[in-house]
Design a protein around this motif. Structure first.
Motif, mmCIF file in Angstrom:
data_model
loop_
_atom_site.group_PDB
_atom_site.id
_atom_site.type_symbol
_atom_site.label_atom_id
_atom_site.label_comp_id
_atom_site.label_asym_id
_atom_site.label_seq_id
_atom_site.Cartn_x
_atom_site.Cartn_y
_atom_site.Cartn_z
ATOM 1 N N LEU A 1 0.830 -1.206 0.000
ATOM 2 C CA LEU A 1 0.000 0.000 0.000
ATOM 3 C C LEU A 1 0.856 1.245 0.000
ATOM 4 C CD1 LEU A 1 -2.471 -1.661 2.229
ATOM 5 C CD2 LEU A 1 -3.335 0.079 0.676
ATOM 6 N N GLU A 2 0.641 2.062 -1.035
ATOM 7 C CA GLU A 2 1.322 3.349 -1.142
ATOM 8 C C GLU A 2 0.306 4.426 -0.766
ATOM 9 O OE1 GLU A 2 3.391 3.890 -4.858
ATOM 10 O OE2 GLU A 2 3.095 6.058 -4.859
ATOM 11 N N HIS A 3 0.768 5.572 -0.267
ATOM 12 C CA HIS A 3 -0.168 6.649 0.025
ATOM 13 C C HIS A 3 0.491 8.003 -0.205
ATOM 14 C CE1 HIS A 3 0.924 8.098 4.273
ATOM 15 N NE2 HIS A 3 1.875 7.303 3.926
ATOM 16 N N TYR A 4 -0.287 9.036 -0.058
ATOM 17 C CA TYR A 4 0.170 10.420 -0.275
ATOM 18 C C TYR A 4 0.234 11.067 1.097
ATOM 19 C CZ TYR A 4 -0.197 15.214 -2.324
ATOM 20 O OH TYR A 4 -0.006 16.521 -2.698
ATOM 21 N N PRO B 1 -6.294 8.947 -0.667
ATOM 22 C CA PRO B 1 -5.243 8.574 -1.616
ATOM 23 C C PRO B 1 -4.323 7.449 -1.137
ATOM 24 C CG PRO B 1 -4.728 10.688 -0.600
ATOM 25 C CD PRO B 1 -6.067 10.273 -0.071
ATOM 26 N N PHE B 2 -4.848 6.229 -1.307
ATOM 27 C CA PHE B 2 -4.070 5.000 -1.093
ATOM 28 C C PHE B 2 -4.098 4.232 -2.416
ATOM 29 C CE2 PHE B 2 -5.852 5.648 3.212
ATOM 30 C CZ PHE B 2 -4.734 5.472 4.008
ATOM 31 N N TRP B 3 -3.037 3.509 -2.705
ATOM 32 C CA TRP B 3 -3.010 2.657 -3.900
ATOM 33 C C TRP B 3 -2.410 1.307 -3.540
ATOM 34 C CZ3 TRP B 3 -1.228 7.648 -3.597
ATOM 35 C CH2 TRP B 3 -2.020 8.603 -4.241
ATOM 36 N N LYS B 4 -3.058 0.252 -4.078
ATOM 37 C CA LYS B 4 -2.605 -1.112 -3.794
ATOM 38 C C LYS B 4 -1.868 -1.693 -4.994
ATOM 39 C CE LYS B 4 -6.346 -2.633 -0.733
ATOM 40 N NZ LYS B 4 -7.772 -2.465 -0.981
ATOM 41 N N LYS B 5 -0.752 -2.323 -4.691
ATOM 42 C CA LYS B 5 -0.024 -3.068 -5.720
ATOM 43 C C LYS B 5 0.132 -4.482 -5.201
ATOM 44 C CE LYS B 5 3.999 -2.709 -8.680
ATOM 45 N NZ LYS B 5 5.306 -2.066 -8.871
ATOM 46 N N TRP C 1 -0.661 -3.135 -10.395
ATOM 47 C CA TRP C 1 -1.451 -2.181 -9.622
ATOM 48 C C TRP C 1 -2.902 -2.617 -9.663
ATOM 49 C CZ3 TRP C 1 0.745 1.203 -6.509
ATOM 50 C CH2 TRP C 1 2.075 1.552 -6.745
ATOM 51 N N VAL C 2 -3.562 -2.531 -8.524
ATOM 52 C CA VAL C 2 -4.975 -2.908 -8.444
ATOM 53 C C VAL C 2 -5.810 -1.781 -9.057
ATOM 54 C CG1 VAL C 2 -6.878 -3.398 -6.848
ATOM 55 C CG2 VAL C 2 -4.573 -4.288 -6.380
ATOM 56 N N ASP C 3 -6.752 -2.156 -9.933
ATOM 57 C CA ASP C 3 -7.622 -1.155 -10.560
ATOM 58 C C ASP C 3 -8.762 -0.770 -9.626
ATOM 59 O OD1 ASP C 3 -6.344 -0.785 -12.998
ATOM 60 O OD2 ASP C 3 -7.251 -2.601 -13.836
ATOM 61 N N ALA C 4 -9.170 0.496 -9.725
ATOM 62 C CA ALA C 4 -10.349 0.932 -8.967
ATOM 63 C C ALA C 4 -11.573 0.191 -9.502
ATOM 64 C CB ALA C 4 -10.515 2.439 -9.133
ATOM 65 N N PHE D 1 2.218 9.595 -8.150
ATOM 66 C CA PHE D 1 2.038 8.437 -7.273
ATOM 67 C C PHE D 1 1.670 7.169 -8.044
ATOM 68 C CE2 PHE D 1 1.409 11.979 -4.367
ATOM 69 C CZ PHE D 1 2.168 11.579 -3.274
ATOM 70 N N ALA D 2 1.967 6.056 -7.395
ATOM 71 C CA ALA D 2 1.538 4.720 -7.826
ATOM 72 C C ALA D 2 1.938 4.420 -9.273
ATOM 73 C CB ALA D 2 0.039 4.556 -7.586
ATOM 74 N N ARG D 3 0.989 3.961 -10.094
ATOM 75 C CA ARG D 3 1.312 3.546 -11.461
ATOM 76 C C ARG D 3 1.962 4.686 -12.244
ATOM 77 N NH1 ARG D 3 -3.601 3.069 -13.832
ATOM 78 N NH2 ARG D 3 -3.194 5.018 -14.918
ATOM 79 N N ARG E 1 3.813 7.173 -11.077
ATOM 80 C CA ARG E 1 5.189 7.364 -10.611
ATOM 81 C C ARG E 1 6.120 6.364 -11.304
ATOM 82 N NH1 ARG E 1 7.369 4.351 -7.077
ATOM 83 N NH2 ARG E 1 5.387 3.686 -6.201
ATOM 84 N N PHE F 1 -2.253 11.252 -9.912
ATOM 85 C CA PHE F 1 -2.316 9.849 -9.495
ATOM 86 C C PHE F 1 -3.513 9.125 -10.100
ATOM 87 C CE2 PHE F 1 -3.640 12.641 -5.896
ATOM 88 C CZ PHE F 1 -4.992 12.323 -5.815
ATOM 89 N N PRO G 1 -6.949 6.564 -9.996
ATOM 90 C CA PRO G 1 -8.042 6.434 -9.026
ATOM 91 C C PRO G 1 -7.579 5.618 -7.818
ATOM 92 C CG PRO G 1 -8.865 6.064 -11.241
ATOM 93 C CD PRO G 1 -7.368 6.186 -11.357
ATOM 94 N N VAL G 2 -8.051 6.007 -6.646
ATOM 95 C CA VAL G 2 -7.525 5.406 -5.414
ATOM 96 C C VAL G 2 -8.088 4.010 -5.167
ATOM 97 C CG1 VAL G 2 -7.222 7.710 -4.445
ATOM 98 C CG2 VAL G 2 -9.317 6.434 -3.940
ATOM 99 N N THR G 3 -7.314 3.188 -4.468
ATOM 100 C CA THR G 3 -7.708 1.792 -4.245
ATOM 101 C C THR G 3 -7.387 1.323 -2.834
ATOM 102 O OG1 THR G 3 -5.580 1.069 -5.160
ATOM 103 C CG2 THR G 3 -7.428 1.136 -6.674
ATOM 104 N N GLY G 4 -7.602 2.205 -1.853
ATOM 105 C CA GLY G 4 -7.308 1.802 -0.479
ATOM 106 C C GLY G 4 -8.439 1.005 0.155
ATOM 107 N N GLY G 5 -8.346 0.815 1.445
ATOM 108 C CA GLY G 5 -9.389 0.150 2.209
ATOM 109 C C GLY G 5 -9.250 -1.349 2.241
#
Lengths: 149, 93
Positions: A50-53, A121-125, A134-137, B16-18, B20, B87, B89-93
């Protein structure tokens, strides 16, 4: 504000106890824990990073909590979100809400998760047998968040 | 500042992410080019760098932009001093 972004794991029981400590008005606690699964989109998942800003993440989580506090009659809310590299079975995110009655806590907890997933703003890889991706939304997450507007 | 003094407007851009990874860049300081004063204008300027920039910021790609850590639309004004982030679209949680 009751928002934390951290690499370390969390103890849901201890967090819940702390959130409602000394408040005899609390009659309900709703909580949600998100966990790393070993399967996503049909592929085995070895690790999830998990990456974040930094800065904006905390700010957006605080805004989301603020919205929940305004919208429902709740006493308190907590969001803990992990970053860094995690494995299946690991905990990712914790949301806890306290209120007098269950309805408000349930709703606010679900709202917080729906908004967090689409706005913070979190992103999952993830690493699968085919390599890292990278996980798509998901459109379903947008739809879930849209229910509250 | 005096009327005849020129002021250089610089912004900090974060990726950020992809984005970056694809752009091979995490952060840069950019002197705002002449005529670039919105998010849309900045995006077009970066896209014109070609290669991965054209692909990643091109039509059909979902790219989100934040200005000073708030989500921003294409018309948001950029005048210098801002922190602008690009960046997926976000994918947290």
């Amino acid at each position: 504000m009751p928002v934390r972004v951290q690499k370390e794991d969390f103890d849901a029981g201890a967090e819940i106890a702390r959130l409602r400590e000394g408040n005899p008005k609390v009659g309900a606690v709703a909580s949600f824990i998100g966990i790393v699964r070993d399967l996503n989109d049909g592929d085995a998942v070895a690790t999830l990073t998990l990456e974040h800003y930094p800065g904006m993440t905390e700010k957006s989580l605080e805004e989301i909590v603020g919205q929940a506090m305004q919208r429902w009659d709740i006493y308190d809310a907590l969001v803990v979100h992990r970053v860094g590299t995690l494995e299946p079975l690991d905990q990712i995110v914790l949301v806890v809400v306290t209120s007098a009655h269950r309805g408000e806590s349930f709703k606010a907890c679900e709202f917080l998760m729906d908004y967090l997933k689409t706005q913070a703003p979190f992103w999952k890889k993830e690493v699968t047998p085919d390599g890292a991706r990278w996980v798509d939304a998901r459109a379903s997450d947008d739809a879930a968040a849209g229910r509250w507007s | 500042m005096k009327p005849n003094e020129t002021q250089t407007a610089t912004i900090t851009i974060l990726y950020f992410a992809r984005l970056r990874e694809a752009l091979g860049k995490e952060q840069e300081d950019l002197v705002l080019p002449e005529g670039v004063n919105t998010v849309a204008g900045l995006t077009a300027f970066l896209r014109d760098r070609g290669g991965a920039w054209a692909t990643e910021l091109g039509a059909g790609r979902s790219v989100r932009v934040a200005v000073n850590q708030d989500m921003a639309g294409p018309e948001m004004v950029i005048s210098g001093g801002e922190e602008v982030a690009f960046f997926p679209p976000v994918t947290g949680g």
